[in-house]
Structures are given as structure tokens and as C-alpha cells.
Design an enzyme around this catalytic site. Sequence first.
Site, mmCIF file in Angstrom:
data_model
loop_
_atom_site.group_PDB
_atom_site.id
_atom_site.type_symbol
_atom_site.label_atom_id
_atom_site.label_comp_id
_atom_site.label_asym_id
_atom_site.label_seq_id
_atom_site.Cartn_x
_atom_site.Cartn_y
_atom_site.Cartn_z
ATOM 1 N N ASP A 1 0.815 -1.224 0.000
ATOM 2 C CA ASP A 1 0.000 0.000 0.000
ATOM 3 C C ASP A 1 0.845 1.269 0.000
ATOM 4 O O ASP A 1 0.437 2.296 0.541
ATOM 5 C CB ASP A 1 -0.957 0.026 1.207
ATOM 6 C CG ASP A 1 -1.815 -1.210 1.263
ATOM 7 O OD1 ASP A 1 -2.248 -1.673 0.200
ATOM 8 O OD2 ASP A 1 -2.046 -1.716 2.374
ATOM 9 N N LYS B 1 2.223 1.922 -5.211
ATOM 10 C CA LYS B 1 2.948 1.385 -6.381
ATOM 11 C C LYS B 1 2.181 1.580 -7.686
ATOM 12 O O LYS B 1 2.769 1.851 -8.721
ATOM 13 C CB LYS B 1 3.216 -0.122 -6.205
ATOM 14 C CG LYS B 1 4.248 -0.444 -5.150
ATOM 15 C CD LYS B 1 4.442 -1.933 -5.017
ATOM 16 C CE LYS B 1 3.206 -2.641 -4.499
ATOM 17 N NZ LYS B 1 2.787 -2.271 -3.146
ATOM 18 N N GLY C 1 -4.082 -4.187 -4.651
ATOM 19 C CA GLY C 1 -5.057 -3.204 -5.116
ATOM 20 C C GLY C 1 -4.273 -2.009 -5.625
ATOM 21 O O GLY C 1 -3.766 -1.220 -4.839
ATOM 22 N N HIS C 2 -4.123 -1.908 -6.931
ATOM 23 C CA HIS C 2 -3.306 -0.843 -7.501
ATOM 24 C C HIS C 2 -4.206 0.209 -8.143
ATOM 25 O O HIS C 2 -4.888 -0.062 -9.127
ATOM 26 C CB HIS C 2 -2.297 -1.432 -8.497
ATOM 27 C CG HIS C 2 -1.271 -2.310 -7.837
ATOM 28 N ND1 HIS C 2 -0.267 -2.953 -8.510
ATOM 29 C CD2 HIS C 2 -1.091 -2.638 -6.533
ATOM 30 C CE1 HIS C 2 0.475 -3.634 -7.649
ATOM 31 N NE2 HIS C 2 -0.021 -3.463 -6.449
ATOM 32 N N GLN D 1 2.308 -6.069 -3.165
ATOM 33 C CA GLN D 1 2.552 -5.979 -1.711
ATOM 34 C C GLN D 1 3.893 -5.279 -1.441
ATOM 35 O O GLN D 1 4.279 -4.421 -2.210
ATOM 36 C CB GLN D 1 2.483 -7.366 -1.040
ATOM 37 C CG GLN D 1 1.085 -7.983 -1.023
ATOM 38 C CD GLN D 1 0.704 -8.684 -2.310
ATOM 39 O OE1 GLN D 1 1.493 -9.417 -2.888
ATOM 40 N NE2 GLN D 1 -0.504 -8.461 -2.787
HETATM 41 P P1 IMP Z 1 -3.142 -12.640 1.775
HETATM 42 O O1 IMP Z 1 -2.156 -12.151 0.775
HETATM 43 O O2 IMP Z 1 -4.557 -12.302 1.423
HETATM 44 O O3 IMP Z 1 -2.956 -14.082 2.133
HETATM 45 O O4 IMP Z 1 -2.882 -11.833 3.144
HETATM 46 C C1 IMP Z 1 -1.709 -12.023 3.931
HETATM 47 C C2 IMP Z 1 -1.290 -10.705 4.582
HETATM 48 O O5 IMP Z 1 -0.821 -9.808 3.582
HETATM 49 C C3 IMP Z 1 -2.436 -9.976 5.296
HETATM 50 O O6 IMP Z 1 -1.911 -9.299 6.411
HETATM 51 C C4 IMP Z 1 -2.898 -8.962 4.267
HETATM 52 O O7 IMP Z 1 -3.507 -7.851 4.843
HETATM 53 C C5 IMP Z 1 -1.570 -8.599 3.612
HETATM 54 N N1 IMP Z 1 -1.717 -8.143 2.224
HETATM 55 C C6 IMP Z 1 -1.985 -8.901 1.155
HETATM 56 N N2 IMP Z 1 -2.022 -8.142 0.040
HETATM 57 C C7 IMP Z 1 -1.774 -6.893 0.421
HETATM 58 C C8 IMP Z 1 -1.624 -5.657 -0.283
HETATM 59 O O8 IMP Z 1 -1.731 -5.575 -1.511
HETATM 60 N N3 IMP Z 1 -1.335 -4.562 0.466
HETATM 61 C C9 IMP Z 1 -1.157 -4.639 1.809
HETATM 62 N N4 IMP Z 1 -1.278 -5.763 2.512
HETATM 63 C C10 IMP Z 1 -1.572 -6.893 1.821
#
Ligand code: IMP
Length: 417
Positions: free
Chosen positions: A13, A16, A40-41, A221
Site C-alpha cells: 500500500d 505502487k 489493489g493498484h 505488496q
Molecule cells: P493474503 O495475501 O490475502 O494471504 O494476506 C496475507 C497478509 O498480507 C495480510 O496481512 C494482508 O492484509 C496482507 N496483504 C496482502 N495483500 C496486500 C496488499 O496488496 N497490500 C497490503 N497488505 C496486503
Amino acid sequence: MRKLAVVGAQWGDEGKGKVVNYFSENFEWIVRFSGGANAGHTIFVEDKKYVNHLLPSINPRSCSKGFLGAGMVIDVEQLIDELETLEADFPGISSRFYLDPEAFIVLPWHKEEDLFIEEMRKVPIGTTGKGIGPSYTDKVSREGLKLYVLFDESLLKERLEALYHMKRMKYNRDFTLSFGEMTTYLNGLKTKLERLSVNFTSAVDMFRVFRSTSILFEGAQGVLLDLDFGTYPFVTSGACMAHGVSSVGFSTFELDNVYGVLKAYTTRVGSGPFPTEEFSEVGNLVRERGKEYGATTGRARRVGWLDLPALRYARIRSGLTGFVITKGDVLNGLDEVKVCVAYDVEGAVKEMPSTSYDFFKARPIYETVSGWPSTDHINFLKYMTFIERETGVEIDYISYGPRTEEMKTRNDLIMNI
Ligand code: IMP
């Protein structure tokens, strides 16, 4: 031809999407190499906002093309939604997207599994619920479905049946969609994809093209959520660092630059260590001003001060060659800004965590610097210089708003002061 990777230098977040979109005009290809719809871009085209979860952040007004690499896990229904949204405003844009048939499919079963596994966990990770962990788990345990199965009816049936069998045995429960319903569902998606005329081409077939063209690799991420080197187990299941370009057939040695995108403060969604988390009113103020609510889940993000030990760690782990700083404007008007300069790890002062476990035990040691009224102010330049000196990485670009054009170089900033 130039190859640039843009990765998140914190816990995701960082902005990017906007940064990639800014650079995208100068690149022929924008390549996503890992993750899935957990990302989420956000990009703006003129006044309209688009949030892409799977599609690379190409600039719809340019001629650039997008590639979704084999390291990704793809929720095909979500992909179609995103393509249809873009198609409505930019007819024909789907043909500018290419999917590697080796990428894995995220099924509705995976999303269901994601939710009930979270419920079973003693300490939930706080996943996005997008089926990321379960689909990567199936990939590693060799039960997953690659995109190419969509185009072979008997293989699709065979793989789905085997997967369904395994899942029911493993969990001793039924899933909302039966095996037969899932087959119909996937066949429906395949037909839609074909109508959208998106391309299926592997990185092997793209080898020559990719070597002779400019590519911007769009990370998902952030380094601290990386499966291998992030704050495990509170991480995502994919590669968040530049080494993920290997799934598209590249070595990090082939990259001209690796830009780490860093927010002027820090945020994190979900559980896990966050040494500089700020629970005071200032934290709430920054959350509101910075609209720190997840682009994928809408969850309130945890907010804290800038964390230099974490940035030093990100720099080394991901071989960052430059930074792009975002959202300095969110801190405009604060009298003082705190910066974590080192950690106290069980009584020892550490400038950088040695292992991801240190993050769990770290207590921040802060320095306080003067705030700035705007990002054109000398104090913001001093803040940047401080970050550069402490991390050994130059900040080459400054993003000062959500729109693509709200970006300046370090030199622009100096000239304006
Ligand atoms: P997952 O990727 O849905 O399995 O989530 C694993 C961890 O990564 C959780 O703490 C999510 O909130 C975090 N996470 C996954 N994708 C994002 C992202 O695009 N931005 C920020 N945090 C993320």
C-alpha cells in the site's frame, strides 16, 4: 532496452500503482510477476479512478502492453471484471493484455478455504480473503490448476476432480460449489475470456520480444510481506521482492534499476509486528488524511511512523537501487515528525533486523524532526536527505498526490525551494 522493477519497500500500500502508471509511458511492457487479487493498484486516468487487482497498471492512453506472469495466482472472474471495466472506457484494450498459461488459477474453493482457515487459526493472519494462501498451497503441494487447463476439457475435468477429492478428504466438508458446478463455472469464464480477446502467451514464447524491449516489472505488496523474508507468518504467500522476476525468465542482474516505493510514514493491514505503530490521535489523523483504508478489502490500515531499520532491511533483501517517496503531503502541517532510527532488540541496539524474527521483538528508538507545511518546503527536503543518508539509497522521485502527473524528481524539488 531498459528494465525497471518497482516494488513496495514496506508492508504494501505504498502507492505502487500510481508510480508504475507514471513510468509506464516509457515502457512497452508492464509485467506483474507475483501475487493475485490481494493487491489493489489504484490509477487515475484524467478524473476517473480505476482499481486494478490483477491487471498490470498500464496507462490505457499509451500503447503499452501488460503481461501476467507465471508467478501469479489468478482469479479469472476478477480478471474478467477488471477487463470489462476497462473495455467500457477503452474498447479493445483487452488485446493489450497477455497471460502466461503457466500461472495458477484461484478458484472459489480457495476463497472459501481462505476464510475458514483464518477462522481455524489461533492467531489469524488477517488475510484479504482472496484465496491467495490456499491457491499457492495447492501450487506447492502439486494439486493446483494452471491456466492452460481451461483449454483442455478432459484435463480440466481430471485436475478439478482430483483437487475436489483432496479438499474434501483434507477438510471433511463440502464446498459451496460442487465439482460439476465448478466445471461449468470455469467453462463459462473461458468463453468470456475468449470473447475479450485477451492473449495467452508464455514467457518462453516471449523470450526474444522481452529481451529486445523495455519492461517495467510491477511488484505486489511489499518486501516485509514477502513469503521468504517478510515478517513470517504474517506475510502473503507470494514473492514481493525483485527476485520474483525469475518467474518471467529474468534474473535480477538484468534489471537496470529496482525502485522501492516508500510511504513517508508506514502502514500495515492485517496482523503481525509493526514496531512504529502509532495509536495516538496523530495516527488517526494520518489514517483519515491519507485515506488509509484497503483498496481491496476496505479495512482500516494500521498507521505508524517511518521505520528506517525496516527500510534498510528492505534495501538489502531486495537490492533496491533507488526510492520513490509517496504521500509526504499527508504529513503536511504536523509540527514534528518522528522517525525510527534503530531498534532495541532485547536490550541490544540494532540499526537493522538480522532476521525477520527481530521485528517481533523490536522496540523503536526515535528521533524527532521538524514538520513541513508542504512537500515543496526545505524541511521536507531535509526529511528526504535524512532518509537517504540513513538508508544509503537516493530518493529519485517524489509523489505528492494520487494523480499520475503529481510526481516530481528530486531536482524539481530542489529547484522549487
Ligand atoms: P493474503 O495475501 O490475502 O494471504 O494476506 C496475507 C497478509 O498480507 C495480510 O496481512 C494482508 O492484509 C496482507 N496483504 C496482502 N495483500 C496486500 C496488499 O496488496 N497490500 C497490503 N497488505 C496486503
